[in-house]
Design a protein around this motif. Structure first.
Motif, short mmCIF file in Angstrom:
data_model
loop_
_atom_site.label_atom_id
_atom_site.label_comp_id
_atom_site.label_asym_id
_atom_site.label_seq_id
_atom_site.Cartn_x
_atom_site.Cartn_y
_atom_site.Cartn_z
N HIS A 51 0.84 -1.20 0.00
CA HIS A 51 0.00 0.00 0.00
C HIS A 51 0.87 1.26 0.00
O HIS A 51 0.60 2.21 -0.73
N ARG A 54 2.51 1.83 -3.27
CA ARG A 54 1.55 2.38 -4.24
C ARG A 54 1.30 3.85 -3.97
O ARG A 54 1.16 4.65 -4.90
N VAL A 212 -4.20 -3.99 -4.29
CA VAL A 212 -3.40 -4.87 -3.43
C VAL A 212 -4.12 -6.22 -3.30
O VAL A 212 -3.49 -7.28 -3.33
N ARG A 214 -6.10 -7.45 -5.52
CA ARG A 214 -5.91 -8.08 -6.85
C ARG A 214 -4.59 -8.85 -6.87
O ARG A 214 -4.53 -10.00 -7.29
N SER A 249 -9.70 -4.03 -0.67
CA SER A 249 -9.09 -4.26 0.65
C SER A 249 -10.13 -4.48 1.73
O SER A 249 -9.94 -5.32 2.60
#
Ligand SMILES: Cc1ncc(COP(=O)(O)O)c(C=O)c1O
Length: 295
Positions: A51, A54, A212, A214, A249
Motif C-alpha cells: 500500500h 503504491r 493490493v 488483486r 481491501s
C-alpha cells in the motif's frame, strides 16, 4: 459522529471533531491528493508495504512530493495503531499537495499535508459472500495514458457517482467500461471473471488501479494451481462468464452473480471464486503478503 475515529494530521493526533485542513489546501480545492485505504487482520495492516509503495507511486505520477519517506510513514502508522482503541481497524492515509495561492499551477503549493484516519472495522455482511452481488456496467474510468490513470488519486467523484447510479438501480457495485466496451474495474474494486476454468482480469494498461487485493488474488491463484491471466476484456466477457468476482481491501473477494440483470453462470457464487477467497484469507492469516517495502 466522528468520536470512534482517530485522526493524525501532519504527525500530530488531533481530536476528530476539530481536525481540519485549510480551504486553500489543493486536496480540498482540486482533489489534488493521493490516498490509500487499508485494514488490519489481527492488529496487523495487510499489505502495508505494498500500500505504501503504491502511495509513493501515485504521488510520483502526479508530482506530489511525499513529506516523509515510506519507512517514516510506516513508523507514524505504527504509532497511530498502537494508540488506537480497537485492534481491528481500517486506515485511510491521505497526502495532499498542500496549501497554496488560488492557482491552477500545481507548483505553487507549499508542503504536502498528510492525514491518517483510523476507524473501527465494521465486518462485511456475510450474505455478500454467501449469495453474491449484482453489478451494473456503466461507462467510466480514468483515461488510459493520463498521469492519474493507475494512481490512487482522491478525485473520486466520477467513481462515486457511478456507484451511486448502480445502487439506485439495485446493484451493489458499478463496473466501469471504456469507450470501446473494454472492461476496466469496479468503481472502488477490481474485477475478475472465470472462463473455462481460467481466471482473467483486465490489464493495468486499461487504466485501472492495480489493487493490493488483486495482487493477493494472483498469489492465491498461483498457490491454488488456478491459471490466471491479465487480458483485454469486454463487457460481453462478463455476461458470458462462468463466474465473476470483485476485490478490494475492505471487501476481500465478493462473488458477482448478476450483471445488468443477466445471471452469471449458475447465478450463484462459483467454486473457483470460493477457493480463491479461502486462499486469500489464508494469506491474511499468515500476515506476510505485501508487508515489505521491497519491489
Ligand atoms: C478504483 C479502484 N480500483 C480498485 C480498488 C481495489 O484496490 P485494493 O485492493 O488495493 O483495495 C479500489 C479500492 O478502493 C479502487 O478504488
Amino acid at each position: 459522529m466522528s468520536s470512534n475515529h482517530s485522526v493524525w494530521l501532519d504527525g500530530r493526533q488531533v481530536a476528530p471533531d476539530e481536525a481540519s485542513v485549510s480551504v486553500f489546501d489543493r486536496g480540498f480545492l482540486y482533489g489534488d491528493s493521493v490516498f490509500e485505504v487499508m485494514r488490519t487482520y489481527g492488529g496487523v495492516v495487510f499489505g502495508l508495504g505494498m500500500h505504501l509503495r503504491r502511495l509513493g507511486r501515485s504521488a510520483e505520477r502526479v508530482g506530489i512530493r511525499l513529506p516523509l519517506s515510506l519507512a517514516q510513514l510506516a513508523d507514524e502508522i505504527d504509532l497511530a495503531l498502537a494508540a488506537f482503541a480497537a485492534r481491528e481497524l481500517k486506515l485511510r492515509v491521505v497526502v495532499t499537495r498542500g496549501r497554496g495561492p488560488l492557482s491552477l499551477d500545481p507548483t505553487t503549493a507549499g508542503t504536502a499535508t498528510r492525514l491518517l484516519i483510523l476507524s473501527p472495522l465494521a465486518a462485511q455482511p456475510e450474505h455478500l459472500y454467501q449469495r453474491g452481488v449484482a453489478v451494473a456496467l456503466v461507462p467510466g474510468g480514468a483515461l488510459p495514458g493520463s498521469p492519474a490513470a493507475g494512481a490512487k488519486v482522491s478525485n473520486y467523484l466520477a467513481n462515486l457517482l457511478a456507484a451511486h447510479e448502480a445502487r439506485r438501480g439495485g446493484a451493489y457495485e458499478a463496473l466501469l467500461v471504456g469507450p470501446e466496451g473494454q472492461l476496466r474495474e469496479g468503481a472502488s474494486s477490481n474485477v475478475f471473471i472465470v472462463q473455462r476454468g481460467r481466471v482473467r482480469t483486465p490489464r493495468p494498461e486499461a487504466g485501472i488501479l492495480a489493487g493490493v487485493t488483486r495482487a493477493a488474488v494472483f498469489e492465491a491463484a498461483q498457490r491454488s494451481g488456478v491459471p490466471l491471466e491479465q487480458d483485454v476484456l469486454f463487457a460481453s466477457d462478463v455476461y458470458g462468464a462462468e463466474e465473476c468476482f470483485l476485490t478490494s481491501s475492505l471487501r476481500e473477494v465478493v462473488p458477482i452473480v448478476c450483471a445488468d440483470g443477466v445471471a452469471i453462470g449458475s447465478g450463484e457464487p462459483g467454486p473457483v471464486t470460493r477457493r480463491l477467497h479461502a486462499c486469500f484469507r489464508e494469506l491474511t492469516a499468515e500476515g506476510h503478503f505485501g508487508a515489505t517495502f521491497a519491489d
